[in-house]
Design a protein around this motif. Structure first.
Motif, short mmCIF file in Angstrom:
data_model
loop_
_atom_site.label_atom_id
_atom_site.label_comp_id
_atom_site.label_asym_id
_atom_site.label_seq_id
_atom_site.Cartn_x
_atom_site.Cartn_y
_atom_site.Cartn_z
N VAL A 15 -21.36 22.71 -110.28
CA VAL A 15 -21.03 23.98 -109.63
C VAL A 15 -21.59 25.15 -110.44
O VAL A 15 -22.15 26.09 -109.86
CB VAL A 15 -19.50 24.12 -109.45
CG1 VAL A 15 -19.12 25.53 -109.04
CG2 VAL A 15 -19.00 23.13 -108.42
N HIS A 28 -17.96 31.28 -102.69
CA HIS A 28 -18.09 29.96 -102.09
C HIS A 28 -17.59 28.88 -103.04
O HIS A 28 -16.95 27.91 -102.62
CB HIS A 28 -19.55 29.68 -101.72
CG HIS A 28 -20.09 30.61 -100.70
ND1 HIS A 28 -21.38 31.06 -100.73
CD2 HIS A 28 -19.51 31.21 -99.63
CE1 HIS A 28 -21.58 31.89 -99.71
NE2 HIS A 28 -20.45 31.99 -99.03
N ALA A 29 -17.88 29.04 -104.33
CA ALA A 29 -17.42 28.07 -105.32
C ALA A 29 -15.89 28.07 -105.39
O ALA A 29 -15.27 27.01 -105.51
CB ALA A 29 -18.02 28.39 -106.69
N CYS A 32 -14.54 26.13 -102.52
CA CYS A 32 -14.69 24.69 -102.78
C CYS A 32 -13.61 24.18 -103.72
O CYS A 32 -13.04 23.10 -103.52
CB CYS A 32 -16.06 24.39 -103.35
SG CYS A 32 -17.40 24.64 -102.17
#
Length: 64
Positions: A15, A28-29, A32
């Protein structure tokens, strides 16, 4: 010589590299990561754990 690394550490590195090099946005990370937390507390968690254990065993059994 065998090298053992935690899946959490490995995925964290992936990541980090995606954020730095491939343009993955930090938001976005975070999404997730939150998805991972929610999956870990769901009823599918044992199946996912068994799947990752089996895949790691297959990879570990490869002769290079």
């Amino acid at each position: 010589m065998a090298l053992s690394i935690s899946a959490v550490v490995l995925l964290g590195i992936v990541v980090f590299l995606l954020v730095r090099k491939s343009g993955l946005k930090a938001g976005h990370a975070v999404v997730c990561v939150l998805l991972g937390f929610y999956l870990s507390s769901s009823s599918i968690a044992p199946t996912l754990s068994q799947l990752t254990t089996n895949v790691a065993g297959m990879i570990g059994g490869l002769k290079l």
